[in-house]
Scaffold this active site. Structure first.
Site, PDB file in Angstrom:
ATOM      1  N   TYR A   1      -7.333   7.406  -3.293  1.00  0.00           N
ATOM      2  CA  TYR A   1      -6.285   6.389  -3.339  1.00  0.00           C
ATOM      3  C   TYR A   1      -6.090   5.761  -1.965  1.00  0.00           C
ATOM      4  O   TYR A   1      -5.960   4.537  -1.833  1.00  0.00           O
ATOM      5  CB  TYR A   1      -4.982   7.025  -3.827  1.00  0.00           C
TER       6      TYR A   1
ATOM      7  N   LYS B   1      -6.531   1.796  -0.679  1.00  0.00           N
ATOM      8  CA  LYS B   1      -5.473   1.029  -0.028  1.00  0.00           C
ATOM      9  C   LYS B   1      -5.903   0.538   1.356  1.00  0.00           C
ATOM     10  O   LYS B   1      -5.545  -0.572   1.783  1.00  0.00           O
ATOM     11  CB  LYS B   1      -4.191   1.863   0.064  1.00  0.00           C
TER      12      LYS B   1
ATOM     13  N   HIS C   1       5.562  11.780  -8.499  1.00  0.00           N
ATOM     14  CA  HIS C   1       5.710  12.217  -7.114  1.00  0.00           C
ATOM     15  C   HIS C   1       6.796  13.293  -7.013  1.00  0.00           C
ATOM     16  O   HIS C   1       7.494  13.587  -7.985  1.00  0.00           O
ATOM     17  CB  HIS C   1       6.048  11.021  -6.222  1.00  0.00           C
TER      18      HIS C   1
ATOM     19  N   GLY D   1       0.808  -1.208   0.000  1.00  0.00           N
ATOM     20  CA  GLY D   1       0.000   0.000   0.000  1.00  0.00           C
ATOM     21  C   GLY D   1       0.838   1.254   0.000  1.00  0.00           C
ATOM     22  O   GLY D   1       1.841   1.360  -0.700  1.00  0.00           O
ATOM     23  N   SER D   2       0.457   2.213   0.818  1.00  0.00           N
ATOM     24  CA  SER D   2       1.120   3.511   0.847  1.00  0.00           C
ATOM     25  C   SER D   2       0.901   4.166   2.201  1.00  0.00           C
ATOM     26  O   SER D   2      -0.122   3.948   2.859  1.00  0.00           O
ATOM     27  CB  SER D   2       0.559   4.412  -0.255  1.00  0.00           C
ATOM     28  N   SER D   3       1.843   5.003   2.602  1.00  0.00           N
ATOM     29  CA  SER D   3       1.727   5.690   3.880  1.00  0.00           C
ATOM     30  C   SER D   3       0.610   6.728   3.895  1.00  0.00           C
ATOM     31  O   SER D   3       0.251   7.246   4.960  1.00  0.00           O
ATOM     32  CB  SER D   3       3.056   6.368   4.240  1.00  0.00           C
ATOM     33  N   CYS D   4       0.013   7.015   2.721  1.00  0.00           N
ATOM     34  CA  CYS D   4      -1.093   7.977   2.696  1.00  0.00           C
ATOM     35  C   CYS D   4      -2.356   7.418   3.335  1.00  0.00           C
ATOM     36  O   CYS D   4      -3.348   8.135   3.483  1.00  0.00           O
ATOM     37  CB  CYS D   4      -1.379   8.421   1.270  1.00  0.00           C
TER      38      CYS D   4
ATOM     39  N   ARG E   1       8.990  15.159   4.488  1.00  0.00           N
ATOM     40  CA  ARG E   1       8.708  13.870   3.873  1.00  0.00           C
ATOM     41  C   ARG E   1       9.851  12.890   4.122  1.00  0.00           C
ATOM     42  O   ARG E   1      11.012  13.271   4.236  1.00  0.00           O
ATOM     43  CB  ARG E   1       8.511  14.018   2.361  1.00  0.00           C
TER      44      ARG E   1
END
Length: 310
Positions: A137, A141, A180, A107-110, A210
């Site tokens: 998004y 996820k 990105h 997945g993603s840290s978002c 970030r």
């Protein structure tokens, strides 16, 4: 994982998937299964079911996704939600039906709240509102990792989820409209140098913080989790260190060799103010990142020059 086990890497042409294929091959895994999008559309349920019924892989790394930066996420909101929901739902369900031994969902840290406490622990999931610009998004996820948990509970599967921080490296996307922040800055700095420009325009204020992880480190962590026999749960993958966008831009300028000045476009969105992952859970198992940000950017710039500059 047995070295001869059949391993399906979904999304093998992308930055993450290609890094996984490199890591698996380097680790001696000899039976890696891949399909291009033209060969298998993971949003097509019937095609996915037929693929899993025929191939019956032992392990799956689900790295396929519709991805992009702030602009792409905010522009194609419906597409990002629909496509990612379909990819993960079809793949996870077909894997269960085909008796896949273990699966890792990437997945993603978002997925974490916009204003989450820092560093972000896995326990902070669903404790606050998401960042608006990439909410579709993130919701997709979150659904994927919750689907893994639900299938483990109902069907006895052994599916785990890995949430990497911001990734960069070979095979990254350098399209300025959809990439990105790090690859976008890398390309813009290079083009500014070539053009002899006096300034580099950076979106936002430059203040957001970030965390960045070289993609081959991410692949190493991903394979590590499978080799360690981790059967379920959510794991952050990152460095545990962050940097401001301003400092990142200055570092990229130094590596690329651009001598101009930075100009910040405050009319563009900053996104989440800070996003630093707590990687203590993964480090407790014995894994930590090995490629520094400076070294990783230098490697990424080399890849950019080889693939995009003629």
């Amino acid at each position: 994982m047995d070295k001869s086990a059949k391993i399906y890497v979904a999304g093998h042409r992308g930055m993450v998937g290609s890094a996984l294929v490199r890591r698996l091959a380097a680790g001696g895994y000899s039976n890696i299964v891949t399909r291009t999008h033209a060969e298998l559309d993971l949003a097509d349920q019937a095609a996915v079911n037929a693929f899993f019924a025929a191939e019956k892989p032992d392990y799956v790394f689900l790295a396929a996704a519709r991805v992009g930066g702030i602009q792409a996420n905010n522009t194609y909101r419906g597409e990002f939600l629909y496509t990612n929901l379909m990819i993960e739902a079809n793949t996870i369900h077909a894997a269960m039906q085909a008796g896949v031994e273990r699966l890792q969902f990437l997945g993603s840290s978002c997925i974490y709240p916009r204003d989450s406490r820092q560093p972000i622990s896995e326990d902070y999931l669903l404790t606050g509102p998401l960042e608006v610009t990439n909410e579709p998004y993130a919701i997709a996820k979150i659904a994927g990792l919750k689907m893994c948990d639900a299938y483990n509970s109902q069907y006895g599967t052994k599916y785990l989820s890995a949430m990497p921080t911001n990734l960069f490296g070979p095979n990254d996307n350098y399209d300025l409209a959809n990439s990105h922040v790090l690859p976008a800055l890398l390309r813009k700095a290079h083009e500014a140098k070539v053009a002899g420009a006096e300034e580099l325009v950076v979106w936002g204020s430059g203040r957001p913080l970030r965390e960045f992880l070289y993609v081959d480190d991410m692949a190493d962590a991903s394979v590590f989790l499978m080799e360690e026999g981790v059967e379920a749960g959510l794991f952050n993958i990152g460095t545990g260190k962050d940097i401001s966008i301003r400092d990142l831009a200055e570092l990229i300028m130094e590596i690329v060799g651009f001598k101009g000045r930075i100009v910040f476009d405050a009319g563009k969105p900053d996104g989440t103010p800070r996003k630093l992952l707590d990687v203590g859970k993964l480090e407790a198992l014995g894994w930590s990142a090995s490629v520094s940000l400076r070294d990783g950017i230098a490697l990424a710039y080399k890849d950019f020059l080889e693939r995009y500059v003629r």
